[in-house]
Design a protein around this motif. Structure first.
Motif, short mmCIF file in Angstrom:
data_model
loop_
_atom_site.label_atom_id
_atom_site.label_comp_id
_atom_site.label_asym_id
_atom_site.label_seq_id
_atom_site.Cartn_x
_atom_site.Cartn_y
_atom_site.Cartn_z
N ALA B 148 0.86 -1.33 -0.12
CA ALA B 148 -0.16 -0.02 -0.10
C ALA B 148 0.87 1.33 0.01
CB ALA B 148 -0.95 0.02 1.35
N LEU B 149 2.07 1.21 0.73
CA LEU B 149 2.84 2.49 0.83
C LEU B 149 3.38 2.47 -0.40
CD1 LEU B 149 4.10 2.80 4.62
CD2 LEU B 149 2.43 4.20 3.38
N LYS B 150 3.93 1.43 -1.02
CA LYS B 150 4.60 1.52 -2.29
C LYS B 150 3.63 2.11 -3.35
CE LYS B 150 7.44 -2.04 -2.44
NZ LYS B 150 8.05 -3.28 -2.99
N ASN B 151 2.38 1.80 -3.38
CA ASN B 151 1.56 2.28 -4.41
C ASN B 151 1.47 3.75 -4.05
OD1 ASN B 151 1.20 -0.38 -5.33
ND2 ASN B 151 -0.74 -0.59 -4.35
N CYS B 152 1.47 4.49 -2.86
CA CYS B 152 1.16 5.76 -2.52
C CYS B 152 2.24 6.47 -3.09
CB CYS B 152 0.76 5.76 -1.02
SG CYS B 152 -0.71 5.15 -0.60
N GLU B 153 3.54 6.14 -3.12
CA GLU B 153 4.71 6.79 -3.43
C GLU B 153 4.61 7.76 -4.79
OE1 GLU B 153 8.32 4.43 -3.41
OE2 GLU B 153 8.09 4.14 -1.37
N PRO B 154 4.79 8.97 -4.54
CA PRO B 154 4.64 9.68 -5.87
C PRO B 154 6.13 9.44 -6.53
CG PRO B 154 5.26 11.06 -3.96
CD PRO B 154 4.88 9.94 -3.58
N VAL B 155 6.12 9.64 -7.86
CA VAL B 155 7.04 9.55 -8.90
C VAL B 155 7.81 10.90 -8.85
CG1 VAL B 155 7.66 8.95 -11.10
CG2 VAL B 155 6.02 7.49 -10.07
N ILE B 156 7.35 11.61 -8.89
CA ILE B 156 7.64 13.03 -8.91
C ILE B 156 7.11 14.17 -8.24
CG2 ILE B 156 6.17 14.12 -10.94
CD1 ILE B 156 8.53 14.78 -12.32
N LYS B 163 10.71 33.04 -8.80
CA LYS B 163 11.16 33.67 -10.10
C LYS B 163 10.35 34.95 -10.46
CE LYS B 163 13.40 32.04 -13.98
NZ LYS B 163 14.73 31.55 -14.31
N GLY B 164 11.00 35.72 -10.59
CA GLY B 164 10.42 37.08 -11.08
C GLY B 164 9.20 37.44 -9.94
N GLY B 165 9.41 37.45 -8.77
CA GLY B 165 8.38 37.73 -7.71
C GLY B 165 7.34 36.81 -7.61
N HIS B 166 7.19 35.75 -8.32
CA HIS B 166 6.07 34.76 -8.22
C HIS B 166 6.53 33.49 -7.80
CE1 HIS B 166 2.94 37.44 -9.68
NE2 HIS B 166 4.11 37.88 -10.48
N PHE B 167 5.71 32.77 -7.00
CA PHE B 167 6.05 31.26 -6.58
C PHE B 167 5.54 30.43 -7.86
CE2 PHE B 167 8.38 31.30 -2.89
CZ PHE B 167 8.05 32.76 -2.15
N TYR B 168 6.32 29.64 -8.45
CA TYR B 168 5.88 28.49 -9.32
C TYR B 168 5.98 27.15 -8.67
CZ TYR B 168 6.18 32.49 -12.56
OH TYR B 168 5.79 33.89 -13.14
N GLN B 169 5.12 26.37 -9.20
CA GLN B 169 5.26 24.79 -8.58
C GLN B 169 5.83 24.05 -9.74
OE1 GLN B 169 4.13 23.26 -5.65
NE2 GLN B 169 3.63 25.66 -5.25
N VAL B 170 7.05 23.80 -9.53
CA VAL B 170 8.03 23.24 -10.48
C VAL B 170 8.19 21.61 -10.29
CG1 VAL B 170 10.40 23.09 -11.58
CG2 VAL B 170 9.24 25.30 -10.82
N PRO B 171 8.03 20.90 -11.29
CA PRO B 171 8.09 19.44 -11.24
C PRO B 171 9.66 19.09 -10.83
CG PRO B 171 7.77 19.90 -13.41
CD PRO B 171 7.49 21.18 -12.62
N VAL B 172 10.00 18.25 -10.01
CA VAL B 172 11.32 17.91 -9.66
C VAL B 172 11.38 16.47 -9.23
CG1 VAL B 172 11.05 18.32 -7.06
CG2 VAL B 172 13.27 19.04 -8.49
N PRO B 173 12.51 15.87 -9.53
CA PRO B 173 12.60 14.40 -9.31
C PRO B 173 13.03 14.21 -7.60
CG PRO B 173 14.58 15.11 -10.32
CD PRO B 173 13.64 16.15 -10.53
N LEU B 174 12.25 13.34 -6.91
CA LEU B 174 12.35 13.05 -5.78
C LEU B 174 13.14 11.74 -5.26
CD1 LEU B 174 8.59 13.39 -4.66
CD2 LEU B 174 10.51 15.13 -4.26
N ALA B 175 14.20 12.07 -4.10
CA ALA B 175 14.89 11.10 -3.54
C ALA B 175 14.05 9.76 -3.05
CB ALA B 175 15.78 11.50 -2.56
N ASP B 176 14.64 8.64 -2.87
CA ASP B 176 13.78 7.48 -2.49
C ASP B 176 12.97 7.87 -1.09
OD1 ASP B 176 15.69 4.99 -3.97
OD2 ASP B 176 14.01 5.83 -4.48
N GLN B 177 14.00 8.50 -0.16
CA GLN B 177 13.43 8.61 1.24
C GLN B 177 12.47 9.65 1.39
OE1 GLN B 177 17.14 9.78 3.18
NE2 GLN B 177 16.55 9.27 4.99
N ARG B 178 12.49 10.60 0.23
CA ARG B 178 11.56 11.56 0.33
C ARG B 178 9.97 11.04 -0.09
NH1 ARG B 178 9.82 15.96 2.36
NH2 ARG B 178 8.31 17.25 1.08
N ARG B 179 10.12 10.03 -0.94
CA ARG B 179 8.99 9.53 -1.59
C ARG B 179 8.39 8.53 -0.52
NH1 ARG B 179 11.54 6.61 -5.62
NH2 ARG B 179 9.49 5.47 -6.01
#
Lengths: 118, 242
Positions: B148-156, B163-179
């Protein structure tokens, strides 16, 4: 190119012409260097990410259908992370290019520039 | 500068080698999580199999490593780490994340009740099902938990980049621990917030774990929402500098 010469540039009694340079601080080497400019990094693994997202779009975001692309993306991410770690260690040891500024400053503190004679 | 302050302070203390004095009060550098062990301390070897290996079966490297460990200082093993066959690092981590205010007894009891509830539900299903379906029903609560926990892990993941005074949600690869952490965090948050006050945590958690095991449910939906956001913002990936 060699250091440009200072002969006859400053306002001194022995110098007949107008001063070329008018420095606001004495021209003496300091015992520290400035910090290294942070290198402009670039985003890694963009191609793997876009391939994976294209696969997701085709398969309604199911992970079972895109296992290969996801695995490639993870491999790319781990490779990029390892490369970054190696690079940061190399930077600290000073293998690429010059010594890091912290070590240089330590060295200069031990062997400072002597503007005085005695 | 901070590192040299720490080493200087360590030299002053007349205490045992390696114990750090707590004198790091620089303005931007308040350490919230640190250990009293210096970097020379090695992690304890909990695994009994390591010590049961006969001397003849060791390679040269392993013999050298054993001799080396005799000269090194080793940290004390925490009370939660045992050499028992029942110990599971994932379960321990999840229990710690569920713990509130240091009440490990309560967190551990909730964890065991959750696993028991999962097992009971699966056994009920098993006994109610026909023989063909019985082969497909998984009854081991530990495999259900892990899957179940493995299925819940996000890939990205998404990271806020200014940037330029605004916050943008940027896709970023995650480490295993973080996932793994995100999967556990989402599970716990979901169970804490979206449950009725009369429903107990083990009941809700077991329900969510079983749904995640079958790739359904709100935690999986949250994972898919993250993926969709990342896919929508894929053009912003160049805002990353790592």
């Amino acid at each position: 190119m060699a250091t440009p010469s200072l002969r006859g540039r400053l306002a001194r009694f022995g110098n007949p012409r107008k001063p070329i340079l008018k420095p606001n601080k004495p021209l003496i080497l300091a015992n520290r260097v400035g910090e290294r400019r942070r290198e402009k990094g670039e985003a890694t693994c963009i191609t793997e990410m876009s391939v994976m997202m294209a696969c997701w779009k085709q398969n309604e975001f199911r992970d079972e259908a895109c296992k290969k692309e996801i695995q490639d993306f993870f491999d790319c991410a781990s490779r990029a992370e390892a490369a970054r770690k190696v690079r940061s260690i190399q930077e600290d040891l000073g293998e690429l290019g010059s010594l890091p500024p912290k070590k240089l400053n330590k060295l200069l503190h031990r062997f400072p520039n002597k503007p005085h004679v005695s | 500068m901070a590192a040299s302050a720490v080493t200087a302070v360590r030299g002053w203390s007349g205490l045992l080698l390696g114990v750090r004095s707590v004198v790091l009060r620089l303005p931007g550098l308040t350490q919230v999580r640190w250990s009293r062990y210096g970097p020379e301390y090695q992690d304890p070897q909990i695994d009994k199999g390591y010590y049961r290996k006969p001397l003849a079966a060791l390679t040269e490297e392993e013999k050298y490593e054993r001799e080396l460990r005799k000269t090194q200082v080793i940290k004390a093993a925490p009370a939660t780490r045992t050499s028992s066959v029942f110990e599971d690092p994932v379960i321990s981590k999840f229990t710690n994340m569920m713990m509130k205010g240091g009440n490990k007894i309560l967190a551990r009891s909730l964890m065991t009740q959750t696993l028991e509830a999962v097992k009971r539900k699966q056994f009920e299903k098993y006994h109610a099902a026909s023989p063909e379906e019985q082969a497909t029903i998984e009854r081991n609560p530990y495999t259900i938990f892990h899957q179940a926990l493995k299925n819940c892990e996000p890939v990205i993941g998404l990271v806020s980049i200014l940037k330029g005074g605004h916050f943008y949600q940027v896709p970023v690869p995650l480490a295993d621990q973080r996932r793994r952490f995100l999967a556990m965090k989402w599970m716990i948050t979901e169970c804490r917030e979206k449950k009725h006050r009369r429903v107990l945590m083990p009941e809700k958690l077991s329900q969510e774990l079983l749904e995640a095991f079958h790739n359904r449910g709100p935690v999986i939906k949250r994972k898919h929402d993250t993926h969709k956001m990342a896919e929508a913002n894929r053009a912003l990936a160049h805002y990353r500098w790592w």
